[in-house]
Design an enzyme around this catalytic site. Structure first.
Site, PDB file in Angstrom:
ATOM      1  N   ASP A 101       0.864  -1.171   0.000  1.00 14.72           N
ATOM      2  CA  ASP A 101       0.000   0.000   0.000  1.00 14.72           C
ATOM      3  C   ASP A 101       0.913   1.237   0.000  1.00 14.72           C
ATOM      4  OD1 ASP A 101      -2.156   1.701   0.019  1.00 14.72           O
ATOM      5  OD2 ASP A 101      -3.237   0.660   1.614  1.00 14.72           O
TER       6      ASP A 101
HETATM    7  C1  NOJ Z   1      -4.082   3.830   0.171  1.00 15.66           C
HETATM    8  C2  NOJ Z   1      -5.246   2.899   0.302  1.00 15.66           C
HETATM    9  O1  NOJ Z   1      -5.157   2.196   1.524  1.00 15.66           O
HETATM   10  C3  NOJ Z   1      -5.400   1.910  -0.820  1.00 15.66           C
HETATM   11  O2  NOJ Z   1      -6.633   1.264  -0.696  1.00 15.66           O
HETATM   12  C4  NOJ Z   1      -5.264   2.587  -2.148  1.00 15.66           C
HETATM   13  O3  NOJ Z   1      -5.416   1.633  -3.172  1.00 15.66           O
HETATM   14  C5  NOJ Z   1      -3.914   3.265  -2.220  1.00 15.66           C
HETATM   15  N1  NOJ Z   1      -3.814   4.271  -1.172  1.00 15.66           N
HETATM   16  C6  NOJ Z   1      -3.660   3.916  -3.571  1.00 15.66           C
HETATM   17  O4  NOJ Z   1      -4.409   5.050  -3.707  1.00 15.66           O
END
Ligand code: NOJ
Length: 755
Positions: free
Chosen positions: A284
């Site tokens: 993430d």
């Molecule tokens: C953080 C989030 O937790 C995740 O779900 C998302 O896909 C990513 N950022 C990318 O934006």
């Protein structure tokens, strides 16, 4: 028999030979390419960057992206949208870099893309797998027409704590339902061929247990027993893997004291060895770097830990890019570990067909015809009507007649903030407010008096925190607004009050410690109820709310969630009976936040409260009952369904055999309607304590008024299994209870013995 099976066997054998040939072609291609790659170029493939074009979900945004692409230091980009921009970035990669390796392009395509569909928690309430698959297919058609090939979805985190804002992005509390939805979504995105220019690669997230953040506070610690992981939290991730998901995203939280991003047990032992996952794992947003704050060491240390755990791609943080070479020289990671990660990313690009044609997703003509086309609009309306849940309908006050005067009040009644969280590609201007939807449905046959009635929130701090991505609501005088609404109500035959949360009060980094309606809206409902006019409340929200009082005040309560672009039309469809609601809750509505976490499949305690008044030294509260406000599986219809007793084909099940459980369901009301017939099992005596009930099957059926149908389920040993202390799925002989009904608490019971 054999003669009949032969053609099928031949087809299967041909398919598997074709798959093997394709695999060996891919292996040869990737191996050949990797021979030409320098160490820096291999590490470059592990680097995922954003130019900040999307929604940055952390404090870091990358710089010098173009130069890095040319130097072969980037494997993929996310947050860029639009064929022209994506084509340009791809051109830089395939003409400007030494080996011309194409980039992969990802985005948070969570519930639709340009056409925004209902939030995932809403779609789950449809219990309609075909429709849910269609939602992902619809998003794929639009997003691939706009240059994208990788969706950061489905989000399959089981969630039992509505304080956590991200419950809006998932399917709710149940692992069985969550697994079916995970599969349907993967199938919808990926189709049968990833290289097809209308399919996206799915990215299942957030692996794992992110939904169990302590105190419902986003990004917080999780800690749970392995049995619970395997029984309740892992199944949807596993189901998505079994459905062939091409990639997985690691979660921010720790598991057993080790952040998921560095957790080798999770990423390699469980994911690859136990479940056989062959795709790639991306972190993430900056989750490698965040392990410095978790207290695991400096950037070089945490980057090496992530690679060794089984992470292949580093989102935004550039820890891999800046430290892996040094770690290799110092013997902290191996060449094989870098090669394995690089290979998996190249394989994904190969499967997407990018080596054949890096621009296969950059077709301007498709963009013109696919994006926001009429068929997409129709899908979002279809999903939105099926997602709504009728929580209460006293004296069949709904559906409404198309005559008389309606006071339409509430801060959500006439605004466009209805796309919900994570509508990154969405177009708020396309949203149909509820007022417009009602007008479209009733024309001039109904007199509508509109009054806003309340602020979404009066508290300036809450208002500020809920409007980080741009102003969505004003704060006016609560008293003046309330008085205007009461005047409107006094002139009307019936009140429709649309209340709830703004979209930014839910989603990522939107945890709430108080899950009631904001005060201004509570006061509005009290004042409206005092007018004595019938009160229909439409609730727009991204999470279960604690609305005991509001539910008492309302004569009817319709949960619309955030229904996407067509919310207004879809709510009107339900309010005026063009569609008879059929949604069922997939997450329990608590009475108050003190009951949280609350879910239907809880364990028994040694000191059960039982029915009747609160008793001392029993598992209960002094100030609230144990029961939730609305249970899992609850949802009314404009008609009524009656259930016969459960009939079993036998009261004994021999090893390896099945028992058929049947009920006759009758539409005993005045409308045609759909019902979700739910099957639950309980194992009352086992070597490991078991939940009071668990969902193991359901069927969504349509019955004409007056129609009856026998509905049957075949129960096999599979439905009776549980994880024991050695994490083996076993089944034990003895008595089993079967429940079939309209919700988790309203079901008929029968029992049989497994021999
Ligand atoms: C953080 C989030 O937790 C995740 O779900 C998302 O896909 C990513 N950022 C990318 O934006």
């Amino acid at each position: 028999m054999l003669r009949r099976l032969l053609p099928l066997m031949l087809v299967l054998m041909t398919c598997s030979v074709t798959a093997q040939t394709q695999n060996s072609k891919m292996n040869a291609f990737v191996a050949d390419l990797m021979k030409k790659m320098t160490l820096d170029e291999k590490i470059g493939q592990l680097n995922l960057l954003t130019d900040g074009g999307g929604v940055p979900t952390g404090s870091v945004v990358n710089t010098n992206v173009e130069a890095k692409i040319k130097e072969g230091k980037v494997g993929g980009l996310f947050g860029i949208t639009g064929v022209e921009k994506i084509r340009r970035a791809q051109e830089i990669a395939v003409t400007g870099s030494r080996l011309k390796i194409p980039l992969i392009f990802g985005l948070d395509i969570i519930h639709g893309y340009r056409t925004t569909l209902p939030i995932p928690l809403a779609m789950a309430s449809s219990w309609d797998m075909k429709l849910i698959e269609k939602s992902a297919r619809t998003a794929s058609l639009e997003a691939t027409a706009d240059g994208l090939n990788w969706a950061y979805s489905p989000m399959v985190d089981i969630a039992r704590d509505p304080r956590w804002g991200r419950v809006a992005e998932g399917s709710g509390e149940d692992p069985y339902l969550g697994s079916l939805i995970a599969k349907a979504m993967v199938k919808g995105y990926q189709g049968n061929d990833l290289a097809d220019k209308t399919t996206l690669m799915a990215c299942v997230k957030h692996y794992a247990l992110y939904g169990a953040a302590e105190a419902g506070r986003d990004y917080n610690t999780t800690d749970m027993s392995r049995i619970r992981m395997y029984e309740s939290y892992f199944p949807p991730y596993k189901a998505a893997v079994e459905a062939g998901a091409g990639s997985i995203m690691s979660s921010f939280n720790e598991i057993d004291g080790i952040p998921a991003t560095a957790n080798k047990w999770l990423m390699t032992d469980v994911l690859r060895k136990q479940w056989g996952f062959t795709g790639f794992v991306v972190t993430d947003y900056t989750s490698i770097n965040e392990m410095i704050d978790h207290g695991l060491g400096d950037l070089q240390t945490v980057s090496a830990l992530a690679l060794k755990a089984g992470i292949d791609m580093d989102m935004v943080g550039e820890g891999f890019l800046s430290t892996l070479k040094k770690s290799l020289q110092e013997g902290k990671v191996t060449q094989k570990e870098i090669d394995d990660a690089c290979k998996r990313i190249l394989e994904a690009k190969y499967k997407l067909g990018l080596f054949d044609d890096p621009f296969r997703y950059c077709d301007l003509n498709r963009a013109k015809t696919e994006i926001n086309s009429a068929d997409k609009k129709a899908v979002t309306r279809e999903l939105a009507i099926h997602s709504q849940v009728l929580l209460k309908n006293d004296n069949n006050i709904l559906p409404l007649k198309k005559s008389g005067t309606i006071a339409l009040v509430g801060p959500m009644a006439n605004n466009k903030d209805m796309l919900g969280t994570w509508a990154v590609g969405g177009i708020p201007a396309n949203a149909v407010p509820i007022m417009d939807g009602i007008r479209n449905a009733v024309g001039s046959s109904v007199n509508i008096i509109y009054a806003k009635g309340a602020n979404i929130a009066d508290d300036p701090a809450l208002a500020r925190n809920a409007q980080v991505f741009g102003k969505k609501f004003d704060i006016g005088s609560p008293q003046a607004q309330l008085e205007e609404a009461v005047q409107a109500a006094n002139k009307a035959d019936i009140i429709v009050a649309v209340v709830g949360e703004s979209s930014e009060m839910t989603g990522e980094a939107a945890s709430r410690s108080d899950i009631t309606l904001p005060e201004s809206q509570r006061n509005l409902l009290e004042a409206l109820a005092k007018t004595g006019k019938p009160l229909v409340v439409v609730l727009m929200t991204g999470r279960p709310l604690a609305i005991v009082r509001e539910s008492e005040l309302a004569n009817a309560l319709l949960l619309s969630w955030f229904g996407g672009d067509e919310t207004g039309n879809a709510v009107a469809d339900v309010l005026f009976g063009a569609y008879n609601p059929s949604g069922k809750l997939t997450m329990t509505f608590p009475r108050n936040v003190g009951q949280v976490p609350i879910y239907y499949s809880h364990k028994k305690t040694g000191r059960p409260q039982g029915d009747g008044p609160t008793q001392k030294f029993r598992s209960n509260y002094l100030d609230v009952s144990n029961d939730p406000l609305y249970v899992f599986g609850h949802g009314l219809s404009y008609t009524s369904f009656s259930y016969s007793d459960v009939k079993l084909s036998s009261n004994k099940m021999a090893k390896g055999q099945t028992v058929k459980a049947s009920v006759t369901v009758t539409n005993s009301g005045n409308f045609d309607g759909e019902e979700v017939v739910q099957l639950y099992i309980n194992d009352p005596v086992a070597s490991v304590t078991q939940p009071v009930k668990k969902l193991v099957g359901f069927q969504k059926i349509m019955l004409k008024k007056g129609e009856s149908r026998e509905i049957s389920f075949n129960i096999t040993e599979e439905e009776l299994k549980f994880y024991n202390n050695d994490l083996k799925r076993i089944v034990e002989p003895g008595e089993f209870h079967v429940f079939i009904g309209t919700s988790s608490s309203n079901a008929k019971k029968a029992s049989f013995n497994l021999q």
